[in-house]
Design a protein around this motif. Sequence first.
Motif, short mmCIF file in Angstrom:
data_model
loop_
_atom_site.label_atom_id
_atom_site.label_comp_id
_atom_site.label_asym_id
_atom_site.label_seq_id
_atom_site.Cartn_x
_atom_site.Cartn_y
_atom_site.Cartn_z
N ALA A 23 10.20 -5.68 -7.22
CA ALA A 23 9.08 -5.13 -6.81
C ALA A 23 7.99 -5.43 -7.81
O ALA A 23 8.25 -5.23 -9.09
N ALA A 24 6.72 -5.57 -7.58
CA ALA A 24 5.57 -5.38 -8.35
C ALA A 24 5.04 -4.18 -8.63
O ALA A 24 5.33 -3.32 -7.98
N ALA A 25 4.02 -4.04 -9.58
CA ALA A 25 3.32 -2.51 -9.76
C ALA A 25 2.90 -2.30 -8.49
O ALA A 25 2.13 -2.99 -7.82
N ASP A 26 2.73 -0.83 -8.22
CA ASP A 26 2.42 -0.16 -6.95
C ASP A 26 1.03 0.38 -7.26
O ASP A 26 0.69 0.95 -8.21
N ASP A 27 0.20 0.32 -6.42
CA ASP A 27 -1.36 0.31 -6.67
C ASP A 27 -1.57 1.71 -5.57
O ASP A 27 -1.80 1.59 -4.30
N GLY A 28 -1.92 2.47 -6.05
CA GLY A 28 -2.04 3.89 -5.32
C GLY A 28 -3.54 3.82 -4.63
O GLY A 28 -3.99 4.59 -3.88
N ALA A 29 -4.35 3.08 -5.04
CA ALA A 29 -5.59 2.75 -4.59
C ALA A 29 -5.81 2.50 -3.15
O ALA A 29 -6.66 2.90 -2.43
N ALA A 30 -4.75 1.84 -2.77
CA ALA A 30 -4.49 1.43 -1.18
C ALA A 30 -4.56 2.79 -0.47
O ALA A 30 -5.48 2.99 0.57
N MET A 31 -3.60 3.74 -0.89
CA MET A 31 -3.52 4.99 0.01
C MET A 31 -4.93 5.88 -0.45
O MET A 31 -5.46 6.67 0.56
N LYS A 32 -5.46 6.01 -1.44
CA LYS A 32 -6.66 6.40 -1.74
C LYS A 32 -8.06 6.17 -0.97
O LYS A 32 -8.52 6.98 -0.50
N ALA A 33 -7.77 4.85 -0.33
CA ALA A 33 -8.92 4.28 0.57
C ALA A 33 -8.70 4.88 2.00
O ALA A 33 -9.84 5.04 2.56
N LEU A 34 -7.53 5.48 2.20
CA LEU A 34 -7.43 6.07 3.25
C LEU A 34 -7.92 7.30 3.62
O LEU A 34 -8.08 7.91 4.81
N GLU A 35 -8.18 8.13 2.56
CA GLU A 35 -8.77 9.51 2.58
C GLU A 35 -10.14 9.43 3.13
O GLU A 35 -10.33 10.55 3.90
N ALA A 36 -10.86 8.10 3.22
CA ALA A 36 -11.88 8.49 4.05
C ALA A 36 -11.92 8.61 5.65
O ALA A 36 -12.81 9.31 6.07
N ASP A 37 -10.76 8.27 6.04
CA ASP A 37 -10.65 8.28 7.58
C ASP A 37 -9.80 9.53 7.69
O ASP A 37 -9.78 9.92 8.88
N VAL A 38 -8.96 9.74 6.77
CA VAL A 38 -8.23 11.14 7.30
C VAL A 38 -8.52 12.02 6.04
O VAL A 38 -7.94 12.26 5.15
N PRO A 39 -9.52 12.91 6.20
CA PRO A 39 -9.95 13.93 5.28
C PRO A 39 -9.02 15.17 5.15
O PRO A 39 -8.36 15.40 6.27
#
Length: 285
Positions: A23-39
């Motif tokens: 496994a490589a390092a995990d990037d929570g930024a991908a999920m953070k970006a989803l907050e714009a669509d799912v407030p």
Amino acid sequence: MGGRAIAALLMLASPSVAVAQDAAADDGAAMKALEADVPQQSWYPGGYYDIRIAAEAQVAEFPRPASDLPAAPEQSYNLVACDVERPGDETSDPLLERYGYVALETARLRAELRRMHYPASIYAEPLLAFERESIARAEERATNGDPYTSLAEALEAARAGAKAPLSPVFEYRDCTPPPMAAPSRPRLGAVRSPPAPGVKFRTEPPAGELWMISAFAFKVCVRKQPDPWDRFACKWNEVETGVTRNISGRFVYQVRWPDGTVRKGTREIAPASGSTPVTFKKVGS
């Protein structure tokens, strides 16, 4: 954001049973970006929003095949899906156990309605009502009726006034087999799939200490904890090797051998007939 983008950003590939992947390092930024669509909503329970966003990422990374959706607006769409992911007791997380299925179903329905070209103006409010009612049921509170029935009725009413043709929706609980159109016979209770064959885990060389967590629960940990590989902070499950278990799905794992070597990665556990051996190797694949 498509499933491939989420998968790349989260770096959680899903190889077959026979292949291990570091496994490589995990990037929570991908999920953070989803907050714009799912407030976040004011009525979300404490701790639910992290589960909800993780569910969006999980559904984007592992969507249902296109063959399960209508190929044209003339075909109907069943809101109830068979054999979808259901977080269970193995999560060791009371919040995930209570709200995980609600979050996954809401994310699945949102993704599939979008794939069917339903505009947000039609599905957004009914889906929020579905989510709110489903949360109430998960908390064993009184609701205003079955969430799937209410969602189907609301979408059908809104669809009637749509400018573009959209697939009719319905809810039907009989999964033997899932119908492609609303059936004329009465609704039946959902039919559970037979239990999957057992899986026996082992390490090579032996004496490896195996810990696993579902891919979905791991995403929740990425949202909530600075180190999702912390077995105690993220409620990983220690798996006894050499013992047959009824388990299937997508998992993140870590194995530690007595000399201190650690192997981390992801696995798709898909049992075949009989007792399927799944080996975690210290080196190689």
